[in-house]
Design a protein around this motif. Structure first.
Motif, PDB file in Angstrom:
ATOM      1  N   TYR A  23      18.308  -0.010  -2.129  1.00 31.29           N
ATOM      2  CA  TYR A  23      17.887   0.867  -3.218  1.00 31.29           C
ATOM      3  C   TYR A  23      17.270   2.146  -2.648  1.00 31.29           C
ATOM      4  CZ  TYR A  23      15.053   2.413  -7.249  1.00 31.29           C
ATOM      5  OH  TYR A  23      14.472   3.140  -8.272  1.00 31.29           O
ATOM      6  N   ARG A  48       8.590  -4.592  -3.958  1.00 28.26           N
ATOM      7  CA  ARG A  48       9.070  -5.563  -4.943  1.00 28.26           C
ATOM      8  C   ARG A  48      10.577  -5.774  -4.796  1.00 28.26           C
ATOM      9  NH1 ARG A  48       6.064  -6.047 -10.111  1.00 28.26           N
ATOM     10  NH2 ARG A  48       4.799  -4.641  -8.927  1.00 28.26           N
ATOM     11  N   VAL A  49      11.309  -4.676  -4.588  1.00 23.84           N
ATOM     12  CA  VAL A  49      12.763  -4.795  -4.407  1.00 23.84           C
ATOM     13  C   VAL A  49      13.090  -5.659  -3.195  1.00 23.84           C
ATOM     14  CG1 VAL A  49      14.859  -3.491  -3.842  1.00 23.84           C
ATOM     15  CG2 VAL A  49      13.294  -2.615  -5.565  1.00 23.84           C
ATOM     16  N   ARG A  50      12.254  -5.553  -2.157  1.00 19.18           N
ATOM     17  CA  ARG A  50      12.487  -6.351  -0.954  1.00 19.18           C
ATOM     18  C   ARG A  50      11.938  -7.768  -1.070  1.00 19.18           C
ATOM     19  NH1 ARG A  50      16.559  -5.641   0.605  1.00 19.18           N
ATOM     20  NH2 ARG A  50      16.027  -7.218   2.122  1.00 19.18           N
ATOM     21  N   GLY A  51      11.538  -8.157  -2.272  1.00 16.97           N
ATOM     22  CA  GLY A  51      11.143  -9.542  -2.479  1.00 16.97           C
ATOM     23  C   GLY A  51       9.695  -9.854  -2.123  1.00 16.97           C
ATOM     24  N   GLY A  99      12.242  -1.818   5.139  1.00 22.36           N
ATOM     25  CA  GLY A  99      13.476  -2.297   4.522  1.00 22.36           C
ATOM     26  C   GLY A  99      13.914  -3.648   5.068  1.00 22.36           C
ATOM     27  N   LYS A 132      17.173   0.227 -12.456  1.00 17.75           N
ATOM     28  CA  LYS A 132      15.992  -0.645 -12.362  1.00 17.75           C
ATOM     29  C   LYS A 132      16.248  -2.002 -13.021  1.00 17.75           C
ATOM     30  CE  LYS A 132      12.657   2.879 -11.507  1.00 17.75           C
ATOM     31  NZ  LYS A 132      11.440   3.605 -11.823  1.00 17.75           N
ATOM     32  N   LEU A 178      13.689  -4.828 -11.662  1.00 22.68           N
ATOM     33  CA  LEU A 178      12.354  -4.234 -11.782  1.00 22.68           C
ATOM     34  C   LEU A 178      11.957  -4.155 -13.248  1.00 22.68           C
ATOM     35  CD1 LEU A 178      12.662  -1.364  -9.145  1.00 22.68           C
ATOM     36  CD2 LEU A 178      11.294  -3.435  -8.950  1.00 22.68           C
ATOM     37  N   PRO A 217      15.314   5.177  -4.202  1.00 21.25           N
ATOM     38  CA  PRO A 217      14.739   5.682  -5.453  1.00 21.25           C
ATOM     39  C   PRO A 217      14.844   7.202  -5.566  1.00 21.25           C
ATOM     40  CG  PRO A 217      13.002   5.120  -3.922  1.00 21.25           C
ATOM     41  CD  PRO A 217      14.291   4.726  -3.265  1.00 21.25           C
ATOM     42  N   CYS A 275       0.839  -1.204   0.000  1.00 23.10           N
ATOM     43  CA  CYS A 275       0.000   0.000   0.000  1.00 23.10           C
ATOM     44  C   CYS A 275       0.870   1.248   0.000  1.00 23.10           C
ATOM     45  CB  CYS A 275      -0.922   0.038   1.217  1.00 23.10           C
ATOM     46  SG  CYS A 275      -2.219  -1.203   1.147  1.00 23.10           S
ATOM     47  N   PHE A 276       1.989   1.168   0.706  1.00 18.23           N
ATOM     48  CA  PHE A 276       2.827   2.357   0.889  1.00 18.23           C
ATOM     49  C   PHE A 276       3.723   2.607  -0.321  1.00 18.23           C
ATOM     50  CE2 PHE A 276       6.940   3.986   2.700  1.00 18.23           C
ATOM     51  CZ  PHE A 276       6.491   5.296   2.874  1.00 18.23           C
ATOM     52  N   ASP A 277       4.453   1.609  -0.754  1.00 14.99           N
ATOM     53  CA  ASP A 277       5.445   1.810  -1.807  1.00 14.99           C
ATOM     54  C   ASP A 277       5.643   0.472  -2.529  1.00 14.99           C
ATOM     55  OD1 ASP A 277       7.656   2.267  -3.391  1.00 14.99           O
ATOM     56  OD2 ASP A 277       8.748   3.387  -1.850  1.00 14.99           O
ATOM     57  N   GLU A 278       4.880   0.307  -3.595  1.00 18.93           N
ATOM     58  CA  GLU A 278       4.848  -0.975  -4.293  1.00 18.93           C
ATOM     59  C   GLU A 278       6.213  -1.346  -4.880  1.00 18.93           C
ATOM     60  OE1 GLU A 278       1.155  -1.507  -6.555  1.00 18.93           O
ATOM     61  OE2 GLU A 278       2.420  -2.446  -8.070  1.00 18.93           O
ATOM     62  N   GLU A 279       6.900  -0.350  -5.459  1.00 20.93           N
ATOM     63  CA  GLU A 279       8.193  -0.648  -6.097  1.00 20.93           C
ATOM     64  C   GLU A 279       9.210  -1.133  -5.068  1.00 20.93           C
ATOM     65  OE1 GLU A 279      10.628   1.821  -9.292  1.00 20.93           O
ATOM     66  OE2 GLU A 279      11.075   2.494  -7.264  1.00 20.93           O
ATOM     67  N   PHE A 280       9.250  -0.441  -3.919  1.00 19.15           N
ATOM     68  CA  PHE A 280      10.208  -0.846  -2.905  1.00 19.15           C
ATOM     69  C   PHE A 280       9.867  -2.222  -2.340  1.00 19.15           C
ATOM     70  CE2 PHE A 280      12.217  -0.972   1.269  1.00 19.15           C
ATOM     71  CZ  PHE A 280      13.504  -0.599   0.931  1.00 19.15           C
ATOM     72  N   ALA A 314       8.060   7.050  -4.083  1.00 19.01           N
ATOM     73  CA  ALA A 314       6.937   6.517  -4.845  1.00 19.01           C
ATOM     74  C   ALA A 314       5.650   6.580  -4.042  1.00 19.01           C
ATOM     75  CB  ALA A 314       7.230   5.073  -5.250  1.00 19.01           C
ATOM     76  N   PHE A 315       5.737   7.099  -2.819  1.00 23.54           N
ATOM     77  CA  PHE A 315       4.579   7.075  -1.930  1.00 23.54           C
ATOM     78  C   PHE A 315       4.093   8.498  -1.695  1.00 23.54           C
ATOM     79  CE2 PHE A 315       8.658   6.629   0.209  1.00 23.54           C
ATOM     80  CZ  PHE A 315       8.715   7.814   0.904  1.00 23.54           C
ATOM     81  N   ALA A 365      17.121   1.850   3.021  1.00 25.69           N
ATOM     82  CA  ALA A 365      17.959   0.999   2.177  1.00 25.69           C
ATOM     83  C   ALA A 365      19.063   0.329   2.990  1.00 25.69           C
ATOM     84  CB  ALA A 365      18.558   1.824   1.040  1.00 25.69           C
ATOM     85  N   LEU A 378      18.156  -4.005 -10.526  1.00 28.60           N
ATOM     86  CA  LEU A 378      17.274  -4.471  -9.449  1.00 28.60           C
ATOM     87  C   LEU A 378      16.267  -5.507  -9.928  1.00 28.60           C
ATOM     88  CD1 LEU A 378      16.665  -0.990  -7.879  1.00 28.60           C
ATOM     89  CD2 LEU A 378      17.568  -2.941  -6.621  1.00 28.60           C
ATOM     90  N   ARG A 423      18.421  -9.505  -5.556  1.00 28.74           N
ATOM     91  CA  ARG A 423      18.174  -8.128  -5.142  1.00 28.74           C
ATOM     92  C   ARG A 423      17.986  -7.970  -3.643  1.00 28.74           C
ATOM     93  NH1 ARG A 423      12.758  -7.569  -8.658  1.00 28.74           N
ATOM     94  NH2 ARG A 423      11.475  -9.068  -7.565  1.00 28.74           N
ATOM     95  N   GLY A 424      17.793  -9.100  -2.932  1.00 30.09           N
ATOM     96  CA  GLY A 424      17.734  -9.013  -1.477  1.00 30.09           C
ATOM     97  C   GLY A 424      19.035  -8.501  -0.886  1.00 30.09           C
TER      98      GLY A 424
END
Lengths: 285, 248
Positions: free
Chosen positions: B81, A168-171, B103, B52, B57, B83, A161-166, B87-88, B155, B55, B76-77
């Motif tokens: 990162y 995803r980066v965190r798996g 994180g 990206k 993405l 950004p 909800c907060f930050d979809e891209e991040f 994005a929020f 990060a 990562l 990527r774990g």
């Protein structure tokens, strides 16, 4: 008011109604908070209206319409998730289409049911006074599922909800969780159909959470507050509807809207006052 | 696949296009352990896209990217990162500490709420970026520089081996920018850092190597950067301006 409480003590249908309102507030508070912060009220509306298709089909085949609501809501959630993944740029158009299509399919089935006498208004605007014990059990189970899934995946749901891209980066498996959230929205819609009906679902899903957001900056606290507001709204709405014999769903939604506007005005008032005090204090120095 | 133990990120002939518009063409670049690599170039030169791709993405149209000898999605774990644009929404109901704890996802337990350990690590990360006292604040109460530090803490809290930063100082003032780069320089002692910037004049005092991206890798300066080299790149001697260090 005493008349209402007297009736509440005497009539089990009123007790059922109140209990239904309180049970709905639990799922509503949790999922409403997610819907508001993820800004998917419109998707929730699409799911809500698609539910009529399922209810109409089950009614046509002679079953209890509420049992058609659950699969229809879940299918609508899955369709919206696919739309979201594949056709993101047309999402609002496609959700709007699903919205009307659900209603259209529902009406076709309901009107072709032999001996067409169903109270269509009851599905659209709810009829909380007709809640049965079986309905209450279904609602309690839905609440249980929503509570359990949220407790298990709170971090991940917060992350998408907060930050979809991040996330995803965190798996985090973003698509899967998005589907899970939409399915929980679908369960909440089913919770609310008997209480306020599918047209008014959006108000009870969003307004208690939006009101709660004025008081807290923690998602968990917003969920708790939204549950409390939801409970207040449902019981007040039920009470208001009783003596003049108004539809309870409508009085609940009006109560929710009045509460939201009042809270907005009050917070705006206090903010301006605090700001003015701050400016005056600075001027004194 | 892994030819050199010290090569952490291996980018081999990678091309990428958004629909029909190519943004990266035949990029080949190895990133070594312990580097502080500056990725510079004009706007729309493909810098953010390259991050990206690293990562996972985005998927390259051609070529391959290996991270720790593995595919980006599975490696990527181990990357941190930061950004370019948050994005929020700043009005999201979440505290600084909770933001940083996100994180920890993928490292802490999968179910339930964050653990005591997550809280402690988040606080430690906030302490290293020197904003521990803000941990209970909401995001909308922060200045641009403070928000940037929150993103860096988020990060760092996953203890990454490589930190990827996309224009970490784009929206903040000069003084905060210097503070953040000084901080990154410290981390570089035990962490590989890749930072995207459009401002070579500024980052050249911090980085150990620069790669210039303008759809293609136009210059790939492997030598240690010194004053002379910057003169070559810019054709004029650089002025190093000393500001007092204050935290906002």
């Amino acid at each position: 008011m005493t008349e209402f409480f007297g009736a509440l003590a005497a009539h089990s249908f009123l007790q059922h109604a109140l209990l239904a309102g309180l049970l709905a507030s639990i799922g509503c508070g949790i999922i409403g908070a997610f819907v508001v912060v993820r800004r998917i009220s419109f998707l929730a509306g699409g799911i809500a209206h698609a539910v009529l298709a399922g209810m109409g089909i089950v009614y046509f085949f002679g079953g209890a319409p509420l049992y058609g609501a659950l699969p229809a809501a879940v299918i609508a959630a899955l369709v919206i998730a696919i739309i979201n993944r594949r056709f993101k740029q047309y999402e609002d158009t496609l959700v709007a289409a699903l919205w009307s299509l659900g209603i259209a399919i529902g009406i076709v089935f309901i009107s072709s049911t032999p001996g067409y006498s169903v109270d269509l208004l009851g599905y659209l605007f709810g009829n909380i006074l007709l809640v049965t014990e079986a309905d209450l059990i279904l609602m309690a189970i839905l609440d249980g599922v929503i509570l359990l899934v949220t407790a298990l995946y709170y971090k991940q749901l917060l992350a998408i909800c907060f930050d979809e891209e991040f996330a995803r980066v965190r798996g985090v498996r973003v698509e899967l969780l998005h589907v899970l959230l939409l399915i929980m929205v679908a369960l909440t819609v089913v919770l609310l159909v008997k209480v306020v009906g599918l047209i008014l679902v959006m108000a009870l899903l969003t307004l208690p959470a939006a009101t709660a957001m004025q008081f807290s900056r923690s998602l968990l606290k917003i969920m708790g507050l939204a549950m409390i507001f939801g409970g207040l709204i449902c019981s007040t709405g039920l009470w208001l509807s009783y003596t003049p014999d108004l539809p309870a769903g409508a009085t609940m939604v009006i109560t929710a809207a009045v509460l939201y506007v009042l809270v907005l005005l009050l917070t705006a008032f206090y903010k301006t006052r605090r700001r003015r005090q701050g400016i005056e204090e600075m001027a004194k120095r | 696949m892994q030819s050199d133990a010290q090569t952490l990120i291996n980018i081999d002939n990678v091309s990428y296009a958004y629909d029909d518009r190519p943004v990266l063409e035949d990029i080949t670049l190895d990133i070594q352990r312990g580097e502080f690599l500056g990725l510079i170039g004009p706007n729309a030169g493909g810098k953010s896209t390259l991050l990206k791709l690293i990562l996972g993405l985005l998927q390259p149209d051609r070529g391959t990217i290996r991270v720790f000898g593995d595919s980006p999605a599975s490696a990527r774990g181990r990357l941190g990162y930061v950004p370019q644009h948050a994005a929020f929404g700043r009005d999201f109901p979440i505290s600084v500490e909770e933001t940083v704890m996100l994180g920890r996802l993928g490292l802490s337990g999968s179910y339930g709420r964050f653990s005591r350990d997550d809280h402690e690590r988040a606080r430690a990360a906030l302490a290293t970026v020197e904003i521990e006292d803000l941990r209970r604040r909401g995001l909308q109460e922060l200045s641009g520089g403070q928000l940037q530090r929150v993103l860096i803490a988020r990060a760092l809290v996953c203890e990454p081996e490589v930190l990827l930063l996309d224009e970490p100082t784009a929206n903040i003032d000069m003084r905060a920018e210097e503070d953040i780069f000084a901080l990154l320089k410290e981390y570089n002692a035990h962490m590989t850092i890749v930072v995207v910037s459009h401002d070579i004049a500024f980052i050249s005092t911090y980085v150990s190597r620069v790669a210039c991206l303008n759809r293609q890798l136009v210059c790939h300066q492997t030598a240690q950067l010194d004053g002379k080299l910057i003169e070559q790149l810019y054709g004029a001697p650089m002025h190093l301006i000393n500001h007092n260090h204050h935290h906002d």
